[in-house]
Write an enzyme that holds these catalytic residues in place. Sequence first.
Site, PDB file in Angstrom:
ATOM      1  CB  VAL A  85      -1.029   0.015   1.166  1.00 44.07           C
ATOM      2  CG1 VAL A  85      -2.000  -1.158   1.053  1.00 44.07           C
ATOM      3  CG2 VAL A  85      -0.344   0.005   2.526  1.00 44.07           C
ATOM      4  CG  ASP A 123       4.516  -4.573   3.102  1.00 43.73           C
ATOM      5  OD1 ASP A 123       5.197  -5.287   3.864  1.00 43.73           O
ATOM      6  OD2 ASP A 123       4.914  -3.468   2.665  1.00 43.73           O
ATOM      7  CE1 TYR A 145       5.967   2.560   2.692  1.00 45.15           C
ATOM      8  CE2 TYR A 145       4.349   0.805   2.724  1.00 45.15           C
ATOM      9  CZ  TYR A 145       5.642   1.234   2.506  1.00 45.15           C
ATOM     10  OH  TYR A 145       6.583   0.342   2.094  1.00 45.15           O
ATOM     11  CE  LYS A 177       7.494  -2.528   4.911  1.00 45.72           C
ATOM     12  NZ  LYS A 177       6.446  -1.852   4.139  1.00 45.72           N
ATOM     13  CG  HIS A 219      10.513   1.491   6.092  1.00 42.49           C
ATOM     14  ND1 HIS A 219       9.284   2.096   6.084  1.00 42.49           N
ATOM     15  CD2 HIS A 219      10.731   1.117   4.815  1.00 42.49           C
ATOM     16  CE1 HIS A 219       8.793   2.086   4.855  1.00 42.49           C
ATOM     17  NE2 HIS A 219       9.657   1.499   4.069  1.00 42.49           N
ATOM     18  CD1 TRP A 236      11.700  -3.461  -0.449  1.00 43.50           C
ATOM     19  CD2 TRP A 236      11.440  -2.043  -2.170  1.00 43.50           C
ATOM     20  NE1 TRP A 236      12.760  -2.576  -0.448  1.00 43.50           N
ATOM     21  CE2 TRP A 236      12.629  -1.696  -1.498  1.00 43.50           C
ATOM     22  CE3 TRP A 236      11.071  -1.277  -3.279  1.00 43.50           C
ATOM     23  CZ2 TRP A 236      13.459  -0.636  -1.882  1.00 43.50           C
ATOM     24  CZ3 TRP A 236      11.893  -0.213  -3.659  1.00 43.50           C
ATOM     25  CH2 TRP A 236      13.062   0.088  -2.970  1.00 43.50           C
ATOM     26  CB  SER A 237       9.441  -1.911  -6.376  1.00 41.82           C
ATOM     27  OG  SER A 237       9.106  -0.702  -5.739  1.00 41.82           O
TER      28      SER A 237
HETATM   29  P1  NDP Z   1       4.934  -2.160  -7.533  1.00 37.77           P
HETATM   30  O1  NDP Z   1       6.131  -2.795  -8.132  1.00 37.77           O
HETATM   31  O2  NDP Z   1       3.932  -2.957  -6.821  1.00 37.77           O
HETATM   32  O3  NDP Z   1       4.251  -1.358  -8.718  1.00 37.77           O
HETATM   33  C1  NDP Z   1       3.141  -0.534  -8.506  1.00 37.77           C
HETATM   34  C2  NDP Z   1       2.819   0.124  -9.853  1.00 37.77           C
HETATM   35  O4  NDP Z   1       2.402  -0.866 -10.781  1.00 37.77           O
HETATM   36  C3  NDP Z   1       1.726   1.113  -9.709  1.00 37.77           C
HETATM   37  O5  NDP Z   1       2.001   2.178 -10.613  1.00 37.77           O
HETATM   38  C4  NDP Z   1       0.496   0.330 -10.177  1.00 37.77           C
HETATM   39  O6  NDP Z   1      -0.441   1.201 -10.740  1.00 37.77           O
HETATM   40  C5  NDP Z   1       1.097  -0.553 -11.230  1.00 37.77           C
HETATM   41  N1  NDP Z   1       0.400  -1.836 -11.406  1.00 37.77           N
HETATM   42  C6  NDP Z   1       0.008  -2.707 -10.446  1.00 37.77           C
HETATM   43  N2  NDP Z   1      -0.561  -3.806 -10.998  1.00 37.77           N
HETATM   44  C7  NDP Z   1      -0.531  -3.609 -12.326  1.00 37.77           C
HETATM   45  C8  NDP Z   1      -0.973  -4.378 -13.424  1.00 37.77           C
HETATM   46  N3  NDP Z   1      -1.554  -5.561 -13.263  1.00 37.77           N
HETATM   47  N4  NDP Z   1      -0.780  -3.878 -14.667  1.00 37.77           N
HETATM   48  C9  NDP Z   1      -0.199  -2.681 -14.850  1.00 37.77           C
HETATM   49  N5  NDP Z   1       0.260  -1.907 -13.853  1.00 37.77           N
HETATM   50  C10 NDP Z   1       0.076  -2.363 -12.602  1.00 37.77           C
HETATM   51  O7  NDP Z   1       5.463  -0.921  -6.661  1.00 37.77           O
HETATM   52  P2  NDP Z   1       5.569  -0.458  -5.160  1.00 37.77           P
HETATM   53  O8  NDP Z   1       6.741   0.455  -5.151  1.00 37.77           O
HETATM   54  O9  NDP Z   1       4.283   0.008  -4.635  1.00 37.77           O
HETATM   55  O10 NDP Z   1       5.998  -1.766  -4.352  1.00 37.77           O
HETATM   56  C11 NDP Z   1       5.082  -2.687  -3.844  1.00 37.77           C
HETATM   57  C12 NDP Z   1       5.042  -2.682  -2.335  1.00 37.77           C
HETATM   58  O11 NDP Z   1       6.327  -2.982  -1.786  1.00 37.77           O
HETATM   59  C13 NDP Z   1       4.723  -1.315  -1.738  1.00 37.77           C
HETATM   60  O12 NDP Z   1       3.377  -0.963  -1.905  1.00 37.77           O
HETATM   61  C14 NDP Z   1       5.178  -1.505  -0.325  1.00 37.77           C
HETATM   62  O13 NDP Z   1       4.232  -2.257   0.408  1.00 37.77           O
HETATM   63  C15 NDP Z   1       6.471  -2.295  -0.539  1.00 37.77           C
HETATM   64  N6  NDP Z   1       7.662  -1.402  -0.595  1.00 37.77           N
HETATM   65  C16 NDP Z   1       8.570  -1.491   0.428  1.00 37.77           C
HETATM   66  C17 NDP Z   1       9.702  -0.703   0.448  1.00 37.77           C
HETATM   67  C18 NDP Z   1      10.661  -0.819   1.570  1.00 37.77           C
HETATM   68  O14 NDP Z   1      11.613  -0.030   1.649  1.00 37.77           O
HETATM   69  N7  NDP Z   1      10.512  -1.776   2.457  1.00 37.77           N
HETATM   70  C19 NDP Z   1       9.967   0.288  -0.617  1.00 37.77           C
HETATM   71  C20 NDP Z   1       8.969   0.282  -1.677  1.00 37.77           C
HETATM   72  C21 NDP Z   1       7.892  -0.552  -1.659  1.00 37.77           C
HETATM   73  P3  NDP Z   1      -1.911   1.476 -10.125  1.00 37.77           P
HETATM   74  O15 NDP Z   1      -1.776   1.599  -8.640  1.00 37.77           O
HETATM   75  O16 NDP Z   1      -2.299   2.738 -10.808  1.00 37.77           O
HETATM   76  O17 NDP Z   1      -2.732   0.298 -10.544  1.00 37.77           O
END
Ligand code: NDP
Length: 278
Positions: free
Chosen positions: A22, A47, A52, A77, A110, A187-188
């Site tokens: 999220v 998560d 956030y 976190k 984190h 993540w990502s």
């Molecule tokens: P993601 O790799 O999950 O990518 C998210 C992006 O992909 C958004 O733009 C979303 O768009 C798009 N998307 C999702 N599903 C689809 C699909 N089926 N087709 C096309 N586009 C899609 O990125 P995050 O950076 O959010 O990483 C995921 C999670 O990891 C985070 O939410 C968080 O919980 C965690 N995280 C942890 C970190 C850490 O330091 N511990 C750092 C970064 C992330 P839309 O929302 O518009 O659909």
Amino acid sequence: MDIHTTKKLNNGVEIPYLGFGVFQIKDGEETVNAVRWAIEAGYRHIDTASAYRNEKSVGQAIRESGIPRKELFVTTKLGRRDITGGTQMQGFETSLNLLQTDYVDLYLIHWPVAGKTLECWKVLEEIYESGRVRAIGVCNCVERHLDELRRNSKIEPAVNQIECHPHLSLQPLAAYCEKHGIAVEAWSPLGGTGGKLLNDPVLKKIAEKHGKSAAQIILRWDLQRGLITLPKSTHQARIIANTDIYKFELSADEMQAIYELDQSPQRSNWGDPNLIDF
Ligand code: NDP
């Protein structure tokens, strides 16, 4: 394997492989809707993080879902402000209050902060021993961080949550974690918001062959690697589509072709943990 399939952490706690991330979802209606759609779609692992600023809405969506708390796996976190300010315990309690729960399933540091991480780990151990978290772990740690943590801790980290996707597959770090019983969370996994990963021609070709999307191919690749994966979306159709990863299998050649997309050491803008002292 299905959406409820779990991995056993090093203390026996079961964590669903698929989690709903999220990060960058606005507190309020946007988070409440996204988490509600995720739970309706079958996700049982959410998560979030204090950084956030949406724990309150995550808590609201969980409460309103009607799913018993013990059937959900909630991660949050400890953020940088509490790490550097020495307010780790207060930070944890604030998260519990916002999430409106009396425990979290997984509590993570984190980011490592030079000179502060071990001190924080002691607080996480204390919280763990108090029974208010079911598992503790870290994010963004590389091998030397984990070596130091493991040498200096009573309780070994159950999880290392790291940036991980086909452009940054981190096979050596994943192998280190596996060897030491530390579960890896990606993540990502889809390359992050604004990333170009989903347009990769190799992923698109494999996707076409399976009648799937590039996102589904990546999430399947994570599962076949044994990684916990945390896709984020604010769109209900994508939240649902990202769960459709159980009824097909990537061949060994396809897995390898995806590994070959690695562009290490390139990373997202969020930072390179290799540059951080412990
Ligand atoms: P993601 O790799 O999950 O990518 C998210 C992006 O992909 C958004 O733009 C979303 O768009 C798009 N998307 C999702 N599903 C689809 C699909 N089926 N087709 C096309 N586009 C899609 O990125 P995050 O950076 O959010 O990483 C995921 C999670 O990891 C985070 O939410 C968080 O919980 C965690 N995280 C942890 C970190 C850490 O330091 N511990 C750092 C970064 C992330 P839309 O929302 O518009 O659909």
